[in-house]
Design a protein around this motif. Structure first.
Motif, PDB file in Angstrom:
ATOM      1  N   SER A 156      37.584  36.280  48.449  1.00  0.00           N
ATOM      2  CA  SER A 156      38.499  36.741  47.381  1.00  0.00           C
ATOM      3  C   SER A 156      37.915  37.507  46.586  1.00  0.00           C
ATOM      4  O   SER A 156      38.234  38.560  46.067  1.00  0.00           O
ATOM      5  CB  SER A 156      39.135  35.448  46.471  1.00  0.00           C
ATOM      6  N   THR A 157      36.492  37.453  46.173  1.00  0.00           N
ATOM      7  CA  THR A 157      35.822  38.063  45.306  1.00  0.00           C
ATOM      8  C   THR A 157      35.610  39.681  45.871  1.00  0.00           C
ATOM      9  O   THR A 157      35.871  40.610  45.279  1.00  0.00           O
ATOM     10  CB  THR A 157      34.578  37.660  44.972  1.00  0.00           C
ATOM     11  N   LEU A 158      35.262  39.630  47.274  1.00  0.00           N
ATOM     12  CA  LEU A 158      35.039  40.783  47.914  1.00  0.00           C
ATOM     13  C   LEU A 158      36.326  41.694  47.944  1.00  0.00           C
ATOM     14  O   LEU A 158      36.398  43.029  47.628  1.00  0.00           O
ATOM     15  CB  LEU A 158      34.805  40.483  49.540  1.00  0.00           C
ATOM     16  N   MET A 159      37.637  40.951  48.150  1.00  0.00           N
ATOM     17  CA  MET A 159      38.791  41.927  48.218  1.00  0.00           C
ATOM     18  C   MET A 159      39.165  42.369  46.617  1.00  0.00           C
ATOM     19  O   MET A 159      39.641  43.313  46.542  1.00  0.00           O
ATOM     20  CB  MET A 159      40.112  40.755  48.692  1.00  0.00           C
ATOM     21  N   ALA A 160      38.860  41.392  45.801  1.00  0.00           N
ATOM     22  CA  ALA A 160      38.912  41.845  44.389  1.00  0.00           C
ATOM     23  C   ALA A 160      38.077  43.084  43.784  1.00  0.00           C
ATOM     24  O   ALA A 160      38.541  43.966  43.343  1.00  0.00           O
ATOM     25  CB  ALA A 160      38.760  40.647  43.452  1.00  0.00           C
ATOM     26  N   GLN A 161      36.737  43.046  44.373  1.00  0.00           N
ATOM     27  CA  GLN A 161      35.900  44.006  44.108  1.00  0.00           C
ATOM     28  C   GLN A 161      36.435  45.214  44.764  1.00  0.00           C
ATOM     29  O   GLN A 161      36.358  46.236  43.880  1.00  0.00           O
ATOM     30  CB  GLN A 161      34.460  43.373  44.638  1.00  0.00           C
TER      31      GLN A 161
ATOM     32  N   ARG B 260      38.563  50.777  38.515  1.00  0.00           N
ATOM     33  CA  ARG B 260      37.972  50.031  37.080  1.00  0.00           C
ATOM     34  C   ARG B 260      36.534  49.697  37.281  1.00  0.00           C
ATOM     35  O   ARG B 260      36.389  49.087  38.471  1.00  0.00           O
ATOM     36  CB  ARG B 260      38.707  48.608  37.141  1.00  0.00           C
TER      37      ARG B 260
ATOM     38  N   LEU C  34      38.921  50.739  44.094  1.00  0.00           N
ATOM     39  CA  LEU C  34      39.925  51.550  44.420  1.00  0.00           C
ATOM     40  C   LEU C  34      41.057  51.980  43.208  1.00  0.00           C
ATOM     41  O   LEU C  34      41.262  52.893  42.998  1.00  0.00           O
ATOM     42  CB  LEU C  34      40.814  51.092  45.481  1.00  0.00           C
ATOM     43  N   ALA C  35      41.065  50.818  42.401  1.00  0.00           N
ATOM     44  CA  ALA C  35      42.038  51.088  41.211  1.00  0.00           C
ATOM     45  C   ALA C  35      41.115  51.867  40.151  1.00  0.00           C
ATOM     46  O   ALA C  35      41.802  52.008  38.927  1.00  0.00           O
ATOM     47  CB  ALA C  35      42.487  49.778  40.743  1.00  0.00           C
TER      48      ALA C  35
ATOM     49  N   GLY D 254      39.150  46.177  45.736  1.00  0.00           N
ATOM     50  CA  GLY D 254      40.654  46.451  45.062  1.00  0.00           C
ATOM     51  C   GLY D 254      40.251  47.211  43.687  1.00  0.00           C
ATOM     52  O   GLY D 254      40.891  48.160  43.075  1.00  0.00           O
ATOM     53  N   LEU D 255      39.451  46.479  42.771  1.00  0.00           N
ATOM     54  CA  LEU D 255      39.205  46.921  41.501  1.00  0.00           C
ATOM     55  C   LEU D 255      38.672  48.362  41.332  1.00  0.00           C
ATOM     56  O   LEU D 255      38.632  49.374  40.809  1.00  0.00           O
ATOM     57  CB  LEU D 255      38.336  46.103  40.715  1.00  0.00           C
TER      58      LEU D 255
END
Lengths: 162, 268
Positions: free
Chosen positions: A149-154, A162, A159-160, A156-157
């Motif tokens: 989850s951390t990797l996906m979030a990282q 942030r 790409l967004a 994603g963030l």
């Protein structure tokens, strides 16, 4: 008293009251130990009352929907209903946000984990029946979901932007 | 109720006082410093005193069957104020969270890490059908219900998920109290770690997000908002991720690995 406790709502209400009492106690002790932490104020008491009301609304929704024909709604956890109730109410009025945030977050967690620890007391013997292999697997399972989850979030963030 | 129940309350007050007086302690894990919160001490104290070895005389009254059952049966209600608190954490950041809502959804897929990392390890250790139960998810009520419906709990799969459930119940919060801040030292962003904390177990989520707050107190509002938003999303999507993604992926990997295993034996 016994008759009253047969009414589940009264019972739930009292248990939540117990939980809030312990939270208040924890916040008080925490402040004694560390004067920099959040003090108990009138707003804290207001916050505790708000938490009680939102919890009870969540329970009420959950109980009423237990007869819903949709499995997903029927089985949606009461924890989720309480969060949703609180979120909606907090979006409506900023007062709720102010009041609830006067309740120290970490003071909420200590009583919960105290009860969590007591609740597993009789499970400790079950450990004998679990193999050491599953214990090793558990480390990788828990690490796996968290790292995943951390990797996906990282990503994603990033790409967004942030 | 009555007398023993009073002991339970007094005991809880004493444990809370002890845990809060120990306070926030930094310990070194390897070369990293990890902050241990009072909540970790609270669960350790209550678990250690609950060992059968100590259950004599007065402790037997505190850890009476009714009291332990009460704690287990109503733990969820004791947790409700925490869940209600999360609304106040999410609300002020609601717009921000909606803007990056897809990131929250994407990180749900990260929960497949239980299968990706756990299953190969389980198979290497020689587990077979138990591995199905033990790696489908973090072994909370959702997986327990799914596995017991599909295989019954009295099967290898069932024993796998039950074992994981017990281990998670006993050590999950302690594990994440150490693991979450540890990852912070590996350069992951606090926002990403906060989102990952919402993994479907209320107590594990509180432990990991609280430990993150202890490491980066100035980000408290963001950490709690992201963690609780992600937790709420997991309670919506968790079942779907498990049934439609984790379970098929697990079956595929299982067949692939176990077949490869047989080939290897043939070759040898």
């Amino acid at each position: 008293m016994q008759n009253m406790l047969r009414n589940s709502y009264i019972k739930y209400g009292l248990i939540i009251l117990l939980s809030l009492g312990l939270i208040l106690f924890t916040q008080f002790i925490k402040h004694l130990k560390n004067p920099d932490s959040m003090a108990v104020t009138g707003m804290t008491l207001a916050g505790l009352i708000v938490l009680w009301v939102f919890s009870m609304i969540g329970i009420l929704i959950s109980e009423k929907l237990k007869s819903s024909p949709v499995t997903f709604i029927r089985e949606f956890p009461v924890l989720g209903w309480v969060s949703i109730t609180s979120l909606v109410m907090c979006l409506i009025s900023d007062f709720f946000v102010q009041a609830i945030q006067a309740v120290d977050f970490l003071s909420i967690t200590t009583p919960i984990l105290t009860f969590a620890g007591i609740s597993v007391a009789n499970r400790l013997v079950d450990l004998k029946n679990t193999s050491w292999k599953v214990a090793i697997v558990a480390v990788f399972v828990f690490s796996g979901t968290y790292i995943g989850s951390t990797l996906m979030a990282q990503i994603g963030l990033m790409l967004a932007g942030r | 109720m009555k007398k023993n129940f009073i002991y339970l309350i007094l005991f809880a007050l004493a444990v809370i006082t002890a845990a809060e007086m120990i306070g926030f302690q930094s310990v070194m894990v390897g070369s990293f410093s990890i902050g241990l919160l009072p909540l970790v001490f609270a669960i350790i104290i209550t678990m250690v005193l609950g060992l059968n070895l100590f259950r004599k005389g007065f402790w037997k009254k505190v850890y009476s069957k009714e009291n332990v059952d009460f704690a287990g049966k109503y733990l969820i209600f004791i947790m409700l104020p925490l869940m209600a608190r999360y609304g106040a954490d999410v609300a002020p950041k609601f717009g921000e969270i909606l803007q990056i809502g897809w990131v929250f959804i994407a990180q749900e897929v990260g929960n497949l890490g239980t299968v990706l990392l756990g299953l190969p390890v389980a198979l290497l250790l020689g587990l077979r059908r138990e591995a199905i139960g033990a790696t489908l998810g973090i072994g909370r009520e959702g997986e327990l219900a799914y596995i017991s419906e599909k295989y019954t709990l009295d099967s290898d799969e069932g024993r796998g998920v039950l074992s994981l459930y017990i281990i998670g119940t006993l050590f999950g919060t302690i594990f994440f109290s150490i693991f979450a801040p540890l990852l912070l030292h590996f350069g992951f962003s606090i926002e990403a770690l906060a989102m990952a904390s919402g993994m479907g177990s209320g107590s594990m989520m509180s432990a990991s997000s609280a430990s993150l707050v202890a490491q980066v107190p100035e980000m408290e509002s963001t950490i709690l908002a992201y963690a609780s938003a992600s937790q709420l999303l997991t309670s919506f999507l968790g079942t779907f991720t498990m049934v439609f993604l984790a379970a098929p992926l697990q079956q595929l990997m299982y067949r692939l690995f176990v077949r490869g295993d047989k080939h290897a034996k043939h070759a040898a």
